[in-house]
Design an enzyme around this catalytic site. Structure first.
Site, PDB file in Angstrom:
ATOM      1  N   LYS A  22       0.839  -1.208   0.000  1.00 51.52           N
ATOM      2  CA  LYS A  22       0.000   0.000   0.000  1.00 51.52           C
ATOM      3  C   LYS A  22       0.870   1.252   0.000  1.00 51.52           C
ATOM      4  O   LYS A  22       0.686   2.155  -0.820  1.00 51.52           O
ATOM      5  CB  LYS A  22      -0.902  -0.002   1.246  1.00 51.52           C
ATOM      6  N   ASN A  23       1.818   1.308   0.934  1.00 48.80           N
ATOM      7  CA  ASN A  23       2.573   2.553   1.097  1.00 48.80           C
ATOM      8  C   ASN A  23       3.544   2.813  -0.047  1.00 48.80           C
ATOM      9  O   ASN A  23       3.919   3.961  -0.272  1.00 48.80           O
ATOM     10  CB  ASN A  23       3.275   2.581   2.451  1.00 48.80           C
ATOM     11  N   ARG A  94      -3.733  11.098   4.373  1.00 50.36           N
ATOM     12  CA  ARG A  94      -2.606  12.031   4.473  1.00 50.36           C
ATOM     13  C   ARG A  94      -1.586  11.869   3.355  1.00 50.36           C
ATOM     14  O   ARG A  94      -0.868  12.820   3.029  1.00 50.36           O
ATOM     15  CB  ARG A  94      -1.911  11.845   5.817  1.00 50.36           C
ATOM     16  N   CYS A 118      -4.894  13.469  13.145  1.00 50.32           N
ATOM     17  CA  CYS A 118      -4.783  12.055  12.800  1.00 50.32           C
ATOM     18  C   CYS A 118      -4.837  11.231  14.085  1.00 50.32           C
ATOM     19  O   CYS A 118      -4.362  11.682  15.130  1.00 50.32           O
ATOM     20  CB  CYS A 118      -3.461  11.826  12.077  1.00 50.32           C
ATOM     21  N   ARG A 123       1.324  14.399  13.291  1.00 48.69           N
ATOM     22  CA  ARG A 123       1.747  14.200  11.907  1.00 48.69           C
ATOM     23  C   ARG A 123       1.748  15.489  11.070  1.00 48.69           C
ATOM     24  O   ARG A 123       1.008  15.617  10.091  1.00 48.69           O
ATOM     25  CB  ARG A 123       0.896  13.119  11.230  1.00 48.69           C
ATOM     26  N   PRO A 124       2.583  16.453  11.465  1.00 46.44           N
ATOM     27  CA  PRO A 124       2.669  17.684  10.666  1.00 46.44           C
ATOM     28  C   PRO A 124       3.310  17.415   9.298  1.00 46.44           C
ATOM     29  O   PRO A 124       3.844  16.321   9.074  1.00 46.44           O
ATOM     30  CB  PRO A 124       3.575  18.589  11.507  1.00 46.44           C
ATOM     31  N   VAL A 125       3.258  18.405   8.398  1.00 50.90           N
ATOM     32  CA  VAL A 125       3.883  18.233   7.085  1.00 50.90           C
ATOM     33  C   VAL A 125       4.967  19.297   6.865  1.00 50.90           C
ATOM     34  O   VAL A 125       5.320  19.615   5.742  1.00 50.90           O
ATOM     35  CB  VAL A 125       2.842  18.260   5.930  1.00 50.90           C
ATOM     36  N   ASP A 126       5.498  19.832   7.979  1.00 54.08           N
ATOM     37  CA  ASP A 126       6.507  20.894   7.871  1.00 54.08           C
ATOM     38  C   ASP A 126       7.762  20.448   7.110  1.00 54.08           C
ATOM     39  O   ASP A 126       8.380  21.231   6.401  1.00 54.08           O
ATOM     40  CB  ASP A 126       6.886  21.397   9.280  1.00 54.08           C
ATOM     41  N   LEU A 127       8.131  19.174   7.232  1.00 52.81           N
ATOM     42  CA  LEU A 127       9.349  18.712   6.552  1.00 52.81           C
ATOM     43  C   LEU A 127       9.145  18.654   5.036  1.00 52.81           C
ATOM     44  O   LEU A 127      10.072  18.889   4.259  1.00 52.81           O
ATOM     45  CB  LEU A 127       9.775  17.338   7.077  1.00 52.81           C
ATOM     46  N   ASP A 309       4.601   0.360  12.054  1.00 52.33           N
ATOM     47  CA  ASP A 309       3.374  -0.213  11.483  1.00 52.33           C
ATOM     48  C   ASP A 309       3.159  -1.675  11.874  1.00 52.33           C
ATOM     49  O   ASP A 309       2.133  -2.263  11.509  1.00 52.33           O
ATOM     50  CB  ASP A 309       3.394  -0.084   9.952  1.00 52.33           C
ATOM     51  N   ILE A 331       7.991   6.598  16.935  1.00 54.27           N
ATOM     52  CA  ILE A 331       7.686   7.332  15.687  1.00 54.27           C
ATOM     53  C   ILE A 331       6.456   8.219  15.859  1.00 54.27           C
ATOM     54  O   ILE A 331       6.459   9.383  15.484  1.00 54.27           O
ATOM     55  CB  ILE A 331       7.471   6.353  14.498  1.00 54.27           C
ATOM     56  N   ARG A 401      -8.560  -0.135   4.373  1.00 52.24           N
ATOM     57  CA  ARG A 401      -7.594   0.810   3.816  1.00 52.24           C
ATOM     58  C   ARG A 401      -6.288   0.102   3.474  1.00 52.24           C
ATOM     59  O   ARG A 401      -5.576   0.534   2.568  1.00 52.24           O
ATOM     60  CB  ARG A 401      -7.269   1.917   4.837  1.00 52.24           C
TER      61      ARG A 401
HETATM   62  C1  EPZ Z   1       4.610   6.713   6.360  1.00 51.62           C
HETATM   63  O1  EPZ Z   1       3.913   7.834   6.881  1.00 51.62           O
HETATM   64  C2  EPZ Z   1       3.587   5.623   6.220  1.00 51.62           C
HETATM   65  N1  EPZ Z   1       2.530   6.058   5.337  1.00 51.62           N
HETATM   66  C3  EPZ Z   1       3.028   5.263   7.595  1.00 51.62           C
HETATM   67  O2  EPZ Z   1       2.165   4.159   7.411  1.00 51.62           O
HETATM   68  C4  EPZ Z   1       4.170   4.852   8.511  1.00 51.62           C
HETATM   69  O3  EPZ Z   1       3.665   4.624   9.803  1.00 51.62           O
HETATM   70  C5  EPZ Z   1       5.225   5.965   8.566  1.00 51.62           C
HETATM   71  O4  EPZ Z   1       5.660   6.292   7.217  1.00 51.62           O
HETATM   72  C6  EPZ Z   1       6.449   5.598   9.391  1.00 51.62           C
HETATM   73  O5  EPZ Z   1       7.037   4.445   8.879  1.00 51.62           O
HETATM   74  C7  EPZ Z   1       2.705   6.028   4.008  1.00 51.62           C
HETATM   75  O6  EPZ Z   1       3.753   5.646   3.505  1.00 51.62           O
HETATM   76  C8  EPZ Z   1       1.569   6.447   3.157  1.00 51.62           C
HETATM   77  P1  EPZ Z   1       6.875   9.927   8.409  1.00 51.62           P
HETATM   78  P2  EPZ Z   1       4.574   9.269   6.864  1.00 51.62           P
HETATM   79  O7  EPZ Z   1       6.865  11.219   7.660  1.00 51.62           O
HETATM   80  O8  EPZ Z   1       5.407   9.403   5.636  1.00 51.62           O
HETATM   81  C9  EPZ Z   1       7.104  13.269  11.812  1.00 51.62           C
HETATM   82  C10 EPZ Z   1       0.280   2.784   7.941  1.00 51.62           C
HETATM   83  O9  EPZ Z   1      -0.248   2.239   8.937  1.00 51.62           O
HETATM   84  N2  EPZ Z   1       6.992  14.259  10.736  1.00 51.62           N
HETATM   85  O10 EPZ Z   1       7.998   8.998   8.193  1.00 51.62           O
HETATM   86  O11 EPZ Z   1       3.506  10.249   7.104  1.00 51.62           O
HETATM   87  C11 EPZ Z   1       5.822  12.461  11.976  1.00 51.62           C
HETATM   88  O12 EPZ Z   1       4.864  13.143  12.733  1.00 51.62           O
HETATM   89  C12 EPZ Z   1       0.894   4.147   8.042  1.00 51.62           C
HETATM   90  O13 EPZ Z   1       0.330   2.254   6.817  1.00 51.62           O
HETATM   91  C13 EPZ Z   1       7.127  15.598  11.026  1.00 51.62           C
HETATM   92  O14 EPZ Z   1       7.341  16.000  12.177  1.00 51.62           O
HETATM   93  O15 EPZ Z   1       5.508   9.166   8.152  1.00 51.62           O
HETATM   94  C14 EPZ Z   1       6.349  11.211  12.620  1.00 51.62           C
HETATM   95  O16 EPZ Z   1       6.497  11.410  13.989  1.00 51.62           O
HETATM   96  C15 EPZ Z   1       0.418   5.051   9.059  1.00 51.62           C
HETATM   97  N3  EPZ Z   1       7.002  16.500  10.005  1.00 51.62           N
HETATM   98  C16 EPZ Z   1       7.728  11.031  11.981  1.00 51.62           C
HETATM   99  O17 EPZ Z   1       8.072  12.326  11.454  1.00 51.62           O
HETATM  100  C17 EPZ Z   1       6.778  16.118   8.712  1.00 51.62           C
HETATM  101  O18 EPZ Z   1       6.673  16.989   7.836  1.00 51.62           O
HETATM  102  C18 EPZ Z   1       7.812  10.028  10.861  1.00 51.62           C
HETATM  103  O19 EPZ Z   1       6.729  10.238   9.954  1.00 51.62           O
HETATM  104  C19 EPZ Z   1       6.651  14.750   8.438  1.00 51.62           C
HETATM  105  C20 EPZ Z   1       6.772  13.833   9.464  1.00 51.62           C
END
Ligand code: EPZ
Length: 422
Positions: A22-23, A94, A118, A123-127, A309, A331, A401
């Site tokens: 999926k991811n 997201r 969420c 789960r911000p998107v600042d990065l 996950d 995480i 999902r």
């Molecule tokens: C991906 O989410 C996966 N989703 C998630 O799968 C998975 O849990 C996660 O990676 C971690 O492995 C998809 O691939 C669609 P991150 P993602 O950015 O990319 C913080 C599932 O069950 N962060 O690696 O959103 C964030 O809050 C799911 O299938 C920021 O602070 O995860 C987290 O604490 C749910 N700012 C950490 O980083 C940002 O801009 C890692 O998140 C982005 C992330």
């Protein structure tokens, strides 16, 4: 709302085919926006999140057709007419933020709704935003939407040094950099197999990428990308989930299409708990060595560490272990919503902040429980398979999902599981 009814009935035995990830698919699909030529994905999973991404791409003007019952996704983005990812779709999923990089790279502008809250964390998107800014984009937040623009219509290569590892932000940066002018170096990049899969697909489309699967990825921007056909990598989280079936119920399950390198840290923990994992010609065969597993401690980390996950599913197993296990979730800040539901089934769990202490019990008991998110929902199903009596898991739309044909796959191993349509 549908629910799933499970009657625990002892050891399970059989073969389970593992679907495409999926991811991975959710990041490969937006890659179609980078080219005017068709991108075809094979081995795509049939899931509601994939349908949501299809809807998002179509809302932008892309053509997306599911062939061979949805296992092949034929996409074409020659006629992109809209550059706005609407709140109504983004709030549902997201991963919608992954259209930001490709749209910006292709046409120099994009408007993407902020996702909002969420269930598993802020789960911000600042990065994602900072990565696009590093590539030269100017971004403004207006009415809940990120309005992004590349001066002169094209991003420029840069060094992007992430302060923490983010899968999605690495994917967005990688896609955007393929069409940026000059060289981009992504430091502290995520190393997940889904990133490697994306890089391989982009390379098949003509991108110049080095270092995927390591913490530093280098991309040499090109003027255009062309069409390609790419098979989606196997879903390591679905794989890990089904590896837990014989671990929690006894019996033996062969996960067809599973590969050890996708689940290394997880398989090591299973081994320490008393579960054997062996490679076969077709996948991975899993069986429990004794009557009960032993307690193990788990810390979630970015790949190649233990995946967040699989934390909920691992917790279900450890609820039945001999001894006390400590699970540390590093995480996401709120990813223990399954703990109170497992407690309803007789589990003994204490949660303090990001740490859960699980005192194993000899037997779980069936109960009515509620799924709170995707991985929580399947952890309850695993617990139910090992429990005495009947369990009803409600709110199973979360399950749809991320898990294709879950009842069918488990029934093939002898499980008593059925969907009750509301
Ligand atoms: C991906 O989410 C996966 N989703 C998630 O799968 C998975 O849990 C996660 O990676 C971690 O492995 C998809 O691939 C669609 P991150 P993602 O950015 O990319 C913080 C599932 O069950 N962060 O690696 O959103 C964030 O809050 C799911 O299938 C920021 O602070 O995860 C987290 O604490 C749910 N700012 C950490 O980083 C940002 O801009 C890692 O998140 C982005 C992330």
């Amino acid at each position: 709302m549908d629910s799933i009814l499970v009657r625990g009935n002892g050891p399970l035995k059989g073969q389970i085919p593992i679907a495409g990830a999926k991811n991975a698919c959710l990041t490969l699909m937006p890659a179609t926006l980078l080219s005017e030529e068709p991108l075809t994905l094979t081995n795509a999973p049939r899931l509601s999140d994939i349908a949501t991404m299809t809807q998002l791409l179509q809302s932008l003007g892309a053509e997306v057709a599911g062939l061979q019952q949805g296992q092949v996704l034929a996409m074409s983005s020659h006629g992109i007419t809209n550059h706005t990812a609407d709140y109504d779709i983004v709030r549902k999923m997201r991963a919608s933020i992954l259209v930001l990089g490709p749209l910006l790279a292709r046409d120099g502008h994009a408007v993407v709704s902020l996702p909002g809250g969420c269930a598993i964390g802020a789960r911000p998107v600042d990065l994602h935003q900072r990565a696009m800014e590093a590539l030269g984009a100017e971004i403004e937040l207006k009415d809940g939407y990120l309005h992004a623009r590349a001066p002169g219509g094209r991003l420029r290569g840069a060094v992007i040094d992430f302060p923490l590892v983010s899968v999605g932000a690495t994917e967005n940066a990688l896609m955007a950099a393929t069409l940026a002018r000059g060289t981009t170096v992504i430091k502290n990049a995520a190393r997940e197999p889904e990133i490697v899969d994306l890089a391989q697909c982009l390379r098949a489309m003509g991108a110049q990428i080095d270092g995927e699967g390591t913490s530093t990825i280098t991309i040499q921007g090109v003027d255009r990308l062309h069409g390609a056909t790419h098979p989606v990598v196997a879903d390591r989280i679905e794989l890990g989930t089904y590896m837990l079936v014989p671990a929690i119920c006894g019996g033996e399950v062969e996960c067809i299409g599973g590969r050890m390198e996708l689940v290394g840290a997880f398989a090591e923990k299973l081994d320490a708990a008393g579960v054997s994992v062996t490679e076969t010609e077709r996948g991975l065969k899993v069986s429990r060595r004794g009557d009960r597993v032993r307690a193990v401690d788990v810390v979630t980390e970015p790949f190649p560490g233990f995946p967040t996950d699989l934390q909920a599913q691992m917790m279900a197993l450890l609820c039945t272990a001999e001894g006390t296990s400590v699970l540390e979730e590093r995480i996401f800040e709120n990813r223990f919503m399954h703990a109170p539901e497992l407690t309803r089934m007789g589990a003994n769990i204490e949660v303090h902040g990001g740490t859960a202490t699980v005192h194993g019990v000899a037997k779980l008991k069936g109960a009515r429980v509620m799924a709170t998110d995707l991985r929580a929902s399947v952890s309850l199903i695993l617990a139910a398979l090992a429990a005495e009596g009947e369990t009803v898991v409600s709110r199973v739309y979360h399950l749809d999902r991320g898990y294709e044909k879950v009842e069918e796959k488990l029934r093939a191993c002898g499980a008593q599981i059925e969907r009750v349509r509301a």
